[in-house]
Motif scaffolding. Structure first.
Motif, PDB file in Angstrom:
ATOM      1  N   SER A  22      13.035 -30.270  20.511  1.00 10.02           N
ATOM      2  CA  SER A  22      14.128 -31.166  20.898  1.00 10.02           C
ATOM      3  C   SER A  22      15.438 -30.773  20.200  1.00 10.02           C
ATOM      4  CB  SER A  22      13.764 -32.620  20.612  1.00 10.02           C
ATOM      5  OG  SER A  22      13.692 -32.796  19.227  1.00 10.02           O
ATOM      6  N   ASP A  23      15.343 -30.195  18.997  1.00  7.30           N
ATOM      7  CA  ASP A  23      16.571 -29.805  18.307  1.00  7.30           C
ATOM      8  C   ASP A  23      16.307 -28.515  17.530  1.00  7.30           C
ATOM      9  OD1 ASP A  23      18.857 -29.533  16.872  1.00  7.30           O
ATOM     10  OD2 ASP A  23      18.818 -31.522  15.954  1.00  7.30           O
ATOM     11  N   PHE A  24      16.350 -27.410  18.258  1.00  6.84           N
ATOM     12  CA  PHE A  24      15.960 -26.144  17.626  1.00  6.84           C
ATOM     13  C   PHE A  24      16.925 -25.736  16.513  1.00  6.84           C
ATOM     14  CE2 PHE A  24      18.684 -22.631  19.246  1.00  6.84           C
ATOM     15  CZ  PHE A  24      19.441 -23.336  20.175  1.00  6.84           C
ATOM     16  N   VAL A  25      18.180 -26.200  16.605  1.00 11.18           N
ATOM     17  CA  VAL A  25      19.158 -25.805  15.585  1.00 11.18           C
ATOM     18  C   VAL A  25      18.813 -26.467  14.243  1.00 11.18           C
ATOM     19  CG1 VAL A  25      21.591 -25.836  14.946  1.00 11.18           C
ATOM     20  CG2 VAL A  25      20.941 -25.363  17.308  1.00 11.18           C
ATOM     21  N   SER A  26      18.531 -27.774  14.260  1.00 16.29           N
ATOM     22  CA  SER A  26      18.153 -28.463  13.004  1.00 16.29           C
ATOM     23  C   SER A  26      16.830 -27.928  12.489  1.00 16.29           C
ATOM     24  CB  SER A  26      17.974 -29.962  13.204  1.00 16.29           C
ATOM     25  OG  SER A  26      19.088 -30.488  13.781  1.00 16.29           O
ATOM     26  N   PHE A  27      15.941 -27.610  13.434  1.00 17.67           N
ATOM     27  CA  PHE A  27      14.633 -27.095  13.030  1.00 17.67           C
ATOM     28  C   PHE A  27      14.798 -25.815  12.204  1.00 17.67           C
ATOM     29  CE2 PHE A  27      11.067 -24.205  13.926  1.00 17.67           C
ATOM     30  CZ  PHE A  27      10.046 -24.944  13.361  1.00 17.67           C
ATOM     31  N   TRP A  28      15.600 -24.890  12.721  1.00 15.18           N
ATOM     32  CA  TRP A  28      15.778 -23.625  11.999  1.00 15.18           C
ATOM     33  C   TRP A  28      16.621 -23.825  10.731  1.00 15.18           C
ATOM     34  CZ3 TRP A  28      12.290 -20.275  12.591  1.00 15.18           C
ATOM     35  CH2 TRP A  28      11.717 -20.024  13.837  1.00 15.18           C
ATOM     36  N   ASP A  29      17.507 -24.793  10.786  1.00 19.53           N
ATOM     37  CA  ASP A  29      18.296 -25.132   9.598  1.00 19.53           C
ATOM     38  C   ASP A  29      17.352 -25.482   8.437  1.00 19.53           C
ATOM     39  OD1 ASP A  29      21.303 -26.202   8.894  1.00 19.53           O
ATOM     40  OD2 ASP A  29      19.765 -27.384   7.899  1.00 19.53           O
ATOM     41  N   ASN A  30      16.334 -26.270   8.737  1.00 20.54           N
ATOM     42  CA  ASN A  30      15.365 -26.657   7.699  1.00 20.54           C
ATOM     43  C   ASN A  30      14.558 -25.469   7.201  1.00 20.54           C
ATOM     44  OD1 ASN A  30      15.535 -29.298   6.957  1.00 20.54           O
ATOM     45  ND2 ASN A  30      14.649 -29.986   8.911  1.00 20.54           N
ATOM     46  N   GLN A  31      14.184 -24.585   8.129  1.00 19.25           N
ATOM     47  CA  GLN A  31      13.376 -23.418   7.735  1.00 19.25           C
ATOM     48  C   GLN A  31      14.166 -22.498   6.796  1.00 19.25           C
ATOM     49  OE1 GLN A  31      10.192 -23.393   8.568  1.00 19.25           O
ATOM     50  NE2 GLN A  31      10.641 -25.259   9.713  1.00 19.25           N
ATOM     51  N   ALA A  32      15.466 -22.393   7.050  1.00 20.15           N
ATOM     52  CA  ALA A  32      16.291 -21.474   6.243  1.00 20.15           C
ATOM     53  C   ALA A  32      16.336 -21.915   4.785  1.00 20.15           C
ATOM     54  CB  ALA A  32      17.706 -21.394   6.813  1.00 20.15           C
ATOM     55  N   LYS A  33      16.069 -23.197   4.554  1.00 13.46           N
ATOM     56  CA  LYS A  33      16.120 -23.712   3.172  1.00 13.46           C
ATOM     57  C   LYS A  33      14.987 -23.160   2.307  1.00 13.46           C
ATOM     58  CE  LYS A  33      18.582 -27.778   4.708  1.00 13.46           C
ATOM     59  NZ  LYS A  33      18.374 -29.046   5.380  1.00 13.46           N
ATOM     60  N   ASN A  34      13.996 -22.511   2.938  1.00 14.32           N
ATOM     61  CA  ASN A  34      12.917 -21.885   2.157  1.00 14.32           C
ATOM     62  C   ASN A  34      13.387 -20.631   1.423  1.00 14.32           C
ATOM     63  OD1 ASN A  34      10.714 -23.593   2.791  1.00 14.32           O
ATOM     64  ND2 ASN A  34      10.720 -22.741   4.870  1.00 14.32           N
ATOM     65  N   LEU A  35      14.553 -20.127   1.803  1.00  8.27           N
ATOM     66  CA  LEU A  35      15.052 -18.890   1.182  1.00  8.27           C
ATOM     67  C   LEU A  35      16.014 -19.211   0.044  1.00  8.27           C
ATOM     68  CD1 LEU A  35      15.892 -16.947   4.470  1.00  8.27           C
ATOM     69  CD2 LEU A  35      13.863 -16.627   3.034  1.00  8.27           C
ATOM     70  N   HIS A  36      16.328 -18.181  -0.736  1.00  7.11           N
ATOM     71  CA  HIS A  36      17.355 -18.344  -1.768  1.00  7.11           C
ATOM     72  C   HIS A  36      18.718 -17.991  -1.177  1.00  7.11           C
ATOM     73  CE1 HIS A  36      20.164 -16.720  -4.695  1.00  7.11           C
ATOM     74  NE2 HIS A  36      19.721 -17.694  -5.469  1.00  7.11           N
ATOM     75  N   TRP A  37      19.667 -18.883  -1.316  1.00 10.33           N
ATOM     76  CA  TRP A  37      21.045 -18.630  -0.859  1.00 10.33           C
ATOM     77  C   TRP A  37      21.974 -18.709  -2.066  1.00 10.33           C
ATOM     78  CZ3 TRP A  37      22.218 -17.706   4.360  1.00 10.33           C
ATOM     79  CH2 TRP A  37      21.141 -17.883   5.247  1.00 10.33           C
ATOM     80  N   PHE A  38      22.892 -17.775  -2.188  1.00 10.92           N
ATOM     81  CA  PHE A  38      23.886 -17.860  -3.271  1.00 10.92           C
ATOM     82  C   PHE A  38      24.831 -19.017  -2.996  1.00 10.92           C
ATOM     83  CE2 PHE A  38      22.886 -13.238  -3.268  1.00 10.92           C
ATOM     84  CZ  PHE A  38      22.318 -13.184  -4.531  1.00 10.92           C
ATOM     85  N   SER A  39      25.182 -19.188  -1.714  1.00 11.59           N
ATOM     86  CA  SER A  39      25.936 -20.392  -1.349  1.00 11.59           C
ATOM     87  C   SER A  39      25.516 -20.808   0.057  1.00 11.59           C
ATOM     88  CB  SER A  39      27.449 -20.186  -1.456  1.00 11.59           C
ATOM     89  OG  SER A  39      27.810 -18.928  -0.990  1.00 11.59           O
ATOM     90  N   PRO A  40      25.509 -22.115   0.311  1.00 14.69           N
ATOM     91  CA  PRO A  40      24.966 -22.623   1.574  1.00 14.69           C
ATOM     92  C   PRO A  40      25.885 -22.349   2.764  1.00 14.69           C
ATOM     93  CG  PRO A  40      25.828 -24.416   0.236  1.00 14.69           C
ATOM     94  CD  PRO A  40      25.990 -23.175  -0.575  1.00 14.69           C
ATOM     95  N   TRP A  41      25.339 -22.470   3.941  1.00 16.27           N
ATOM     96  CA  TRP A  41      26.107 -22.264   5.172  1.00 16.27           C
ATOM     97  C   TRP A  41      26.804 -23.562   5.554  1.00 16.27           C
ATOM     98  CZ3 TRP A  41      20.965 -22.169   4.283  1.00 16.27           C
ATOM     99  CH2 TRP A  41      20.167 -23.159   4.861  1.00 16.27           C
ATOM    100  N   ASN A  42      27.871 -23.417   6.340  1.00 20.31           N
ATOM    101  CA  ASN A  42      28.516 -24.641   6.821  1.00 20.31           C
ATOM    102  C   ASN A  42      28.329 -24.830   8.324  1.00 20.31           C
ATOM    103  OD1 ASN A  42      30.369 -22.737   7.769  1.00 20.31           O
ATOM    104  ND2 ASN A  42      31.508 -22.847   5.829  1.00 20.31           N
ATOM    105  N   GLN A  43      27.740 -23.846   8.977  1.00 17.87           N
ATOM    106  CA  GLN A  43      27.424 -24.006  10.417  1.00 17.87           C
ATOM    107  C   GLN A  43      26.083 -23.308  10.666  1.00 17.87           C
ATOM    108  OE1 GLN A  43      30.331 -22.160  12.989  1.00 17.87           O
ATOM    109  NE2 GLN A  43      29.432 -23.040  14.843  1.00 17.87           N
TER     110      GLN A  43
END
Ligand code: PRX
Length: 632
Positions: A22-43
């Motif tokens: 139903s919301d593939f963008v939010s779904f993948w947004d959550n999955q990306a949080k499993n990785l290490h990011w130096f700074s988060p995305w804004n889109q």
């Protein structure tokens, strides 16, 4: 198709799939949080069809996610259990790999490599191949790995297209007991490429090589390198690599993959498909020169801090038990291989795998080509002892990671031999007709992907127009992978092979166009058409039809040999046809297009079907006669 195998009980992970769909963008947004990011995305997604940017504004590094993140918790854990073909072996812990990669990143810097530069890697399956790729990723250089079976001309084309100023190779590599002289091939490939500044040479086999002023030895460079190199903070869509792959026209295209989206896709699919645990010993037999090796030998297992086996040589060398010996020796728990390898193992007989203790294996995988149901059942029974799920994973160089697969790490569903089951969550796949309309169940159609996904290619290297025309022009707003598929009444997907002029030879992807242009470059040849015929082991093998220039009289078997040789030199031994048929003309439509479909049917001994668009019936009659007499 109704036969089902229940491996454990369970159902679709309904909630997760519902949310993902139903919301593939939010779904993948959550999955990306499993990785290490130096700074988060804004889109999360910037979708400017057909170009997708994932996790815009985020800063990330692939090497940091593969190595730095494990140093506190897993520094002594083996990352790579390496087995050389000649019996050498090595265990490389996460801390060892971390040091080697930082040193080699400093080596690259000392050679003048900076962020965005391309580095070509032509190495055998040795740990230094992984070290080189991660070192590039660490400093933001774009690696372009070339399968070590490709020839000098193929390498030249790829280096020239990517304008890599640095090439990393080895004196040689072992394959079936012989030394493949990689450095010699590189020397030949770069002799006219003045922009190549340095060639880094790893001494693997110590066979004699010629040395030029461009050459530098791996060990000497590493001796002088510092073991500390910070990972670059890169944009999420910073290119991680170019991987050349064959299409329907012209030379192989440079598929370009980014960082944040690609890693998110790999992290998630590795977890879902392989249900990866800290105690697992993973073994993927793919060569790193192909996408399966990039995604599921190099990046995905390292993102998870997994232990994996890496094998240098041929699966049947020095004898037919080599694979099972390796699986037993290291206590592998997950085995991921190709239908071609399985068909070969099956032919060797059950006694060989049965004489090894394979009880550590808990999950089996298949990739690269359709798996025949009888091979699936053999794999399930003889290797998996009827207790291991088989994940038949459909995907492509362009998709970056798995798109259709059973996902035992997420849900347990009944399996059907030969079906990839369902799309992964967050990926929207349909089967459509020629006009893009959904077709009824159990009808063969074309696979399409309706929405962008995180592992999606960024594009083709320096060729946006080709990217649009190859993947996004057959259907409006849908990605076209070029595969036939059907959906059965239970919603299971069945992949039915390529719908275009791409061949799958022993799982390796080759285009008919590149073969044909190589054949017609022979001075005696006027025209050529290439197609695949079914092969018991390789799935498909190559058949070429050749028309000679007017007035040419020549010993055909000699010319066949010369053409085979030319193909080996221009492309590589994997592209050698099984047979060449010399014919007077090729079947064409009235508008002059070669009807490869007819050639394929004739060569496979099948009914040729509808010939209403055929210009000259006599072409078909002659070819049928020639093929039939050769087959009988
Ligand atoms: O035709 C499909 C086939 O391999 C093609 C992609 O080839 P390549 O880019 O070399 O990547 C191979 C490894 C992912 C696809 O378009 N293919 C791949 N996996 C399967 C498959 N066909 C059927 N079943 C599969 N599991």
């Amino acid at each position: 198709m109704s036969e089902k195998y229940d491996v454990g009980l369970g159902n679709h992970n309904v909630t997760l799939r519902k949310n993902a769909n139903s919301d593939f963008v939010s779904f993948w947004d959550n999955q990306a949080k499993n990785l290490h990011w130096f700074s988060p995305w804004n889109q999360t997604l910037d979708w400017n069809p057909p170009f997708a940017k994932w996790f815009v504004g985020g800063k990330i590094n692939a090497c940091y996610n593969a190595l730095d993140v494990h140093q506190e918790t897993k520094s002594d854990k083996p990352a790579i259990l390496w087995e050389g073909e000649n019996g050498d072996s090595k265990t490389i812990a996460y801390s060892d790999l971390f040091i080697e990669v930082q040193k080699f990143a400093n080596v690259l810097k000392s050679l003048g490599v900076i962020k965005g530069d391309r580095v070509t890697i032509y190495l055998p399956m040795v740990p230094e191949l992984i070290v080189s790729m991660l070192a590039c990723a660490r400093i933001g250089a774009i690696h372009t790995v070339i399968f070590s079976g490709f020839s000098a001309t193929s390498i030249k084309d790829r280096i020239d297209d990517s304008k890599s100023e640095i090439v990393i190779t080895a004196d040689g590599g072992y394959r079936r007991g012989k030394i493949i002289k990689l450095k010699e091939v590189v020397d030949d490939a770069i002799k006219d490429l003045d922009f190549v500044r340095h060639v880094v040479v790893l001494e693997r086999t110590k066979n004699p090589i010629s040395i030029s002023s461009k050459d530098k030895f791996w060990n000497n460079l590493m001796d002088d390198a510092s073991d500390s190199c910070d990972a670059e903070r890169l944009d999420s869509d910073h290119p991680l690599y170019i991987l050349y792959t064959s299409g329907t026209t012209g030379k192989p295209k440079g598929v370009l993959h980014g960082t944040g989206g690609y890693l998110t896709h790999l992290y998630s699919t590795f977890k879902w498909a392989f249900d990866i645990k800290d105690s697992d010993v993973f073994f993927c037999t793919a060569d790193i020169g192909w996408v399966t090796g990039h995604s599921y030998v190099v990046y995905a297992p390292l993102l998870h801090g997994a232990t994996q086996i890496m094998y240098e040589g041929a699966p049947d060398f020095p004898d037919n038990s080599r694979m099972w010996e390796i699986l037993e020796k290291y206590g592998a728990t997950i085995f991921y291989t190709t239908p071609t390898a399985l068909r070969m193992f099956m032919k060797f007989g059950d006694d060989i795998p049965n004489s090894f203790n394979l009880s550590s294996i808990r999950l089996l995988g298949s990739v690269g080509e359709p798996i025949n149901p009888e091979v699936w059942k053999w794999y399930f029974k003889i290797i998996g002892k009827e207790k291991c799920p088989i994940i038949d994973t459909w995907w492509q160089t362009e998709t970056g990671g798995m798109m259709i697969s059973p996902l035992p790490g997420l849900e347990t569903i009944p399996l059907k031999p030969g079906s990839g089951t369902f799309p992964i969550p967050g990926v929207d796949i349909s089967v459509v007709d020629e006009y893009g309309s959904e077709i009824p169940n159990n009808t063969k159609g074309y696979l399409v992907i309706r929405k962008p996904w995180p592992g999606m290619l960024l594009g083709l290297w320096k060729n946006d127009e080709k990217y649009k025309s190859v993947y996004w022009s057959k259907y409006l707003d849908c990605y076209y992978p070029g595969d036939y598929a059907l959906k059965d009444d239970d919603g299971y997907l069945w992949l039915l092979g390529r719908a275009d002029d791409v061949l799958k030879i022993a799982g390796h992807r080759l285009g008919t166009a590149e073969l044909e242009s190589c054949i017609v470059s022979d001075e005696h040849v006027s025209e050529s058409a290439v197609c695949g015929i079914s092969d018991d082991i390789k799935g498909e093998s190559i058949i070429a039809f050749v028309v000679l220039k007017d007035g040419i009289v020549i010993d055909e078997s000699l010319l066949e040999k010369n053409i085979f040789n030319k193909i080996r030199i221009d492309i590589g031994p994997i592209a050698t046809p099984k047979k060449i048929y010399f014919v007077k003309k090729l079947p064409k439509t009235r508008s002059g297009k070669i009807m490869r479909r007819l050639l394929k049917s004739i060569a496979n001994g099948e009914n040729i079907g509808d010939t209403s668009t055929l210009d000259d019936e006599s072409a078909v009659t002659e070819i049928q006669k020639i093929v039939n007499s050769a087959l009988n």
